[in-house]
Motif scaffolding. Structure first.
Motif, PDB file in Angstrom:
ATOM      1  N   TYR A  76       0.838  -1.194   0.000  1.00  0.00           N
ATOM      2  CA  TYR A  76       0.000   0.000   0.000  1.00  0.00           C
ATOM      3  C   TYR A  76       0.873   1.244   0.000  1.00  0.00           C
ATOM      4  O   TYR A  76       1.820   1.344   0.789  1.00  0.00           O
ATOM      5  CB  TYR A  76      -0.915   0.015   1.220  1.00  0.00           C
ATOM      6  N   ASP A 134      -3.335   6.030  -0.903  1.00  0.00           N
ATOM      7  CA  ASP A 134      -4.059   5.221  -1.897  1.00  0.00           C
ATOM      8  C   ASP A 134      -4.538   3.935  -1.218  1.00  0.00           C
ATOM      9  O   ASP A 134      -3.723   3.101  -0.832  1.00  0.00           O
ATOM     10  CB  ASP A 134      -3.145   4.889  -3.072  1.00  0.00           C
ATOM     11  N   PRO A 135      -5.849   3.754  -1.080  1.00  0.00           N
ATOM     12  CA  PRO A 135      -6.338   2.559  -0.381  1.00  0.00           C
ATOM     13  C   PRO A 135      -6.231   1.272  -1.188  1.00  0.00           C
ATOM     14  O   PRO A 135      -6.325   0.185  -0.627  1.00  0.00           O
ATOM     15  CB  PRO A 135      -7.807   2.901  -0.101  1.00  0.00           C
ATOM     16  N   ALA A 136      -6.056   1.389  -2.506  1.00  0.00           N
ATOM     17  CA  ALA A 136      -5.972   0.186  -3.348  1.00  0.00           C
ATOM     18  C   ALA A 136      -4.526  -0.294  -3.421  1.00  0.00           C
ATOM     19  O   ALA A 136      -3.619   0.487  -3.727  1.00  0.00           O
ATOM     20  CB  ALA A 136      -6.498   0.480  -4.745  1.00  0.00           C
ATOM     21  N   ASP A 156     -10.785  -4.690  -4.506  1.00  0.00           N
ATOM     22  CA  ASP A 156     -11.096  -3.513  -3.696  1.00  0.00           C
ATOM     23  C   ASP A 156      -9.831  -3.101  -2.918  1.00  0.00           C
ATOM     24  O   ASP A 156      -8.789  -2.914  -3.522  1.00  0.00           O
ATOM     25  CB  ASP A 156     -12.280  -3.799  -2.775  1.00  0.00           C
ATOM     26  N   ARG A 157      -9.913  -3.027  -1.591  1.00  0.00           N
ATOM     27  CA  ARG A 157      -8.742  -2.645  -0.793  1.00  0.00           C
ATOM     28  C   ARG A 157      -8.034  -3.850  -0.177  1.00  0.00           C
ATOM     29  O   ARG A 157      -7.111  -3.682   0.631  1.00  0.00           O
ATOM     30  CB  ARG A 157      -9.160  -1.681   0.320  1.00  0.00           C
ATOM     31  N   TRP A 158      -8.420  -5.058  -0.575  1.00  0.00           N
ATOM     32  CA  TRP A 158      -7.974  -6.265   0.111  1.00  0.00           C
ATOM     33  C   TRP A 158      -6.833  -6.969  -0.618  1.00  0.00           C
ATOM     34  O   TRP A 158      -6.783  -6.996  -1.851  1.00  0.00           O
ATOM     35  CB  TRP A 158      -9.134  -7.246   0.251  1.00  0.00           C
ATOM     36  N   ASP A 192      -6.200  -5.246   4.804  1.00  0.00           N
ATOM     37  CA  ASP A 192      -6.757  -4.094   4.103  1.00  0.00           C
ATOM     38  C   ASP A 192      -5.806  -2.906   4.175  1.00  0.00           C
ATOM     39  O   ASP A 192      -6.175  -1.778   3.853  1.00  0.00           O
ATOM     40  CB  ASP A 192      -8.116  -3.705   4.687  1.00  0.00           C
ATOM     41  N   GLY A 193      -4.577  -3.146   4.616  1.00  0.00           N
ATOM     42  CA  GLY A 193      -3.586  -2.091   4.729  1.00  0.00           C
ATOM     43  C   GLY A 193      -3.499  -1.456   6.100  1.00  0.00           C
ATOM     44  O   GLY A 193      -2.559  -0.709   6.380  1.00  0.00           O
TER      45      GLY A 193
END
Length: 263
Positions: free
Chosen positions: A50, A54-56, A108-110, A189-190
């Motif tokens: 990550y 940026d969440p992605a 997604d964010r995972w 998810d970061g």
């Protein structure tokens, strides 16, 4: 099969976690110390991380062994992150999926990884796959057990389950449908790491300088590494690690319809 590692905490170069330690994931690709099934993890590798703001997550995956990729050595030296998930894949049956079969999987964010194997694959999970929408099955990144387990987890996450429940319920459901499976799952998810132990090794380290590592095996001989008992759910943040027992499956369940995603 496979070795994997996740980290959340202060910013670090990828290589400080994956290459530099004496028994890092890099070395575990040919000389794991705690691997119970398989011996050489040379059938692909991947790392997801990550960037601030940026969440992605970004990913770098290859079909060959990690030690043969000189580009990864440069990447690991200069890229810094506050969260990552990486894996090296055990030598397995020949297939056409190449790097698509290498974890981490992402949506997604995972970021997600599966260390283990589903017993009786693919027939053992046929009933569970029917509970997924057709478009989800057609969108699988690879045609292997890990990709389908990820689809089951992701469906729960998108339906509103928290990460712990999504992993725990998936493990119990798959274990009931395919007894004898090994289902060590790793998800981030970061900001946090969620993991399960079900048939293989898992350890965690609360680092003295801050941050938490959750990994198939220790990357050094620091005595603060703690082994996680089998049949356990792990929830880790940069400052805290919590453990909870996983329930045993009582029977092979009929496929239940998935909840509608929250809007």
């Amino acid at each position: 099969m496979c070795r994997h590692l996740a980290y959340v905490g202060p910013g670090e170069p990828l290589g400080a976690l994956l290459v530099a330690p004496p028994h890092a994931l890099y070395r575990q690709s040919w000389a794991p110390r705690h691997q119970r099934y398989g011996t050489v993890n040379a059938d692909g590798f991947g790392v997801g991380w990550y960037a601030d703001g940026d969440p992605a997550p970004a990913r770098y995956r290859r079909a060959g062994p990690i030690w043969a990729d000189l580009s990864f050595a440069d990447l690991a030296r200069v890229v810094r992150t506050r969260a990552l998930l990486a894996a090296v894949r055990d030598a397995t049956l020949a297939g056409a999926d190449a790097e698509a079969a290498a974890a981490p999987y992402a949506a997604d964010r995972w970021l997600f990884s599966h260390n283990g194997a589903v017993k009786g694959w693919p027939g053992s999970l046929a009933s569970l796959s029917r509970g997924l929408p057709p478009e989800e099955l057609l969108s699988l990144e690879a045609r292997n057990d890990s990709a389908l387990v990820w689809a089951l987890v992701l469906a729960r996450l998108r339906a509103g389950d928290d990460p712990g429940r999504a992993l725990a319920d998936t493990v119990v459901e798959v274990a009931a449908a395919a007894p004898g499976s090994r289902l060590n799952l790793l998800l981030t998810d970061g900001t946090s790491v969620t993991a399960t132990t079900w048939g293989d090794s898992l350890w965690y380290l609360a680092r003295p300088g801050g941050g938490t590592v959750v990994a198939s095996e220790p990357y050094d001989d620091d005595p603060r590494w703690t082994e996680v008992p089998d049949r356990t759910l792990v929830t880790a943040s940069p400052a805290e690690v919590r453990l909870a027992p996983l329930k045993e499956p009582s029977r092979s369940p009929d496929p239940a319809p998935l909840k509608e995603p929250h809007t």
